[in-house]
Design a protein around this motif. Structure first.
Motif, PDB file in Angstrom:
ATOM      1  N   GLN A 100       0.814  -1.206   0.000  1.00  0.00           N
ATOM      2  CA  GLN A 100       0.000   0.000   0.000  1.00  0.00           C
ATOM      3  C   GLN A 100       0.851   1.261   0.000  1.00  0.00           C
ATOM      4  OE1 GLN A 100      -3.499   0.510  -0.048  1.00  0.00           O
ATOM      5  NE2 GLN A 100      -3.335  -1.588  -0.826  1.00  0.00           N
ATOM      6  N   GLY A 115       2.690   0.804  -4.605  1.00  0.00           N
ATOM      7  CA  GLY A 115       2.355   0.123  -5.848  1.00  0.00           C
ATOM      8  C   GLY A 115       2.634   0.964  -7.079  1.00  0.00           C
ATOM      9  N   ARG A 125      -3.988   7.438  -7.539  1.00  0.00           N
ATOM     10  CA  ARG A 125      -4.274   6.030  -7.786  1.00  0.00           C
ATOM     11  C   ARG A 125      -5.332   5.827  -8.866  1.00  0.00           C
ATOM     12  NH1 ARG A 125      -4.328   3.124  -1.828  1.00  0.00           N
ATOM     13  NH2 ARG A 125      -2.203   3.682  -1.230  1.00  0.00           N
ATOM     14  N   ASP A 155      -2.113  -2.528  -4.993  1.00  0.00           N
ATOM     15  CA  ASP A 155      -2.187  -1.217  -4.353  1.00  0.00           C
ATOM     16  C   ASP A 155      -3.539  -0.551  -4.571  1.00  0.00           C
ATOM     17  OD1 ASP A 155      -1.298   0.865  -2.845  1.00  0.00           O
ATOM     18  OD2 ASP A 155      -0.193   1.846  -4.454  1.00  0.00           O
TER      19      ASP A 155
END
Length: 205
Positions: free
Chosen positions: A57, A60, A113, A184
């Motif tokens: 976490q 990634g 992300r 992730d």
């Protein structure tokens, strides 16, 4: 093609290094894929996958970017230093990999992300092309004749340990990028909920 003995040894050494790295990385990716499959029915495997995801976490994106940069530099090394002429499928894989080396770096710095939504399909498409390219290196008769005669897609400039070629390395790079981004991605809460559901089903049975 390199002609001096010194350059030839250098390319051979770099290829051996990259091939060993690709083999190690492929085993890791296959192990994670196997753990993911077993985690569907085993709470222990789900917890192991959760611990692995927790350790990734926040990293990634950086890992995926690192893989894309190494793959891009390796690709440029083979064409610009070793003198290997890229074939048609080599270019398709470059089209998928080179942008990842840029956009994943930007996303990693911005901690964005959401890039996964765009990067994973691109990496997956590159992986499919690499797999097909690797297959026609083994079975040249499957090639549809679209490649240049001077840069045939079935030719293997690198063939280490009797199975590692440049498309194999590219396939491993694309697979590792997808794996890093997938680990992730989903929230820990969702995975923990899945673990609880598997644990409950095991206790009931």
């Amino acid at each position: 093609m390199p002609t001096s003995r010194g350059i030839h040894l250098s390319v051979n050494t770099v290829s051996t290094f990259l091939a060993v790295g690709a083999i190690a990385l492929s085993l890791l990716v296959l192990g994670i894929a196997g753990l993911w499959v077993v985690a569907r029915v085993s709470a222990g495997a789900s917890r192991a996958l959760q611990r692995l995801a927790d350790s990734v976490q926040g990293y990634g994106l950086w890992l995926a970017w690192f893989m894309a940069v190494v793959a891009t530099l390796g690709s440029l090394y083979y064409s610009e230093v070793a003198g290997f002429t890229p074939c048609e499928y080599c270019w398709y894989q470059r089209i998928a990999m080179y942008p990842l080396a840029i956009i994943l770096g930007i996303a990693a710095f911005r901690r964005d992300r959401a890039i996964r939504i765009y990067a994973i399909p691109v990496a997956a498409a590159g992986g499919v092309i690499s797999a097909y390219h690797y297959m026609i290196q083994h079975f040249p008769s499957l090639a549809r004749g679209t490649c240049d005669l001077f840069a045939p897609c079935s030719a293997a400039y690198v063939w280490k340990f009797d199975f590692v070629s440049i498309p194999f390395m590219a396939l491993v790079a694309f697979a590792s990028i997808v794996t890093a981004l997938a680990l992730d991605g989903p929230s820990a809460r969702a995975r923990r909920s899945s673990i609880d559901e598997v644990s409950d089903s095991e206790e009931d049975s």
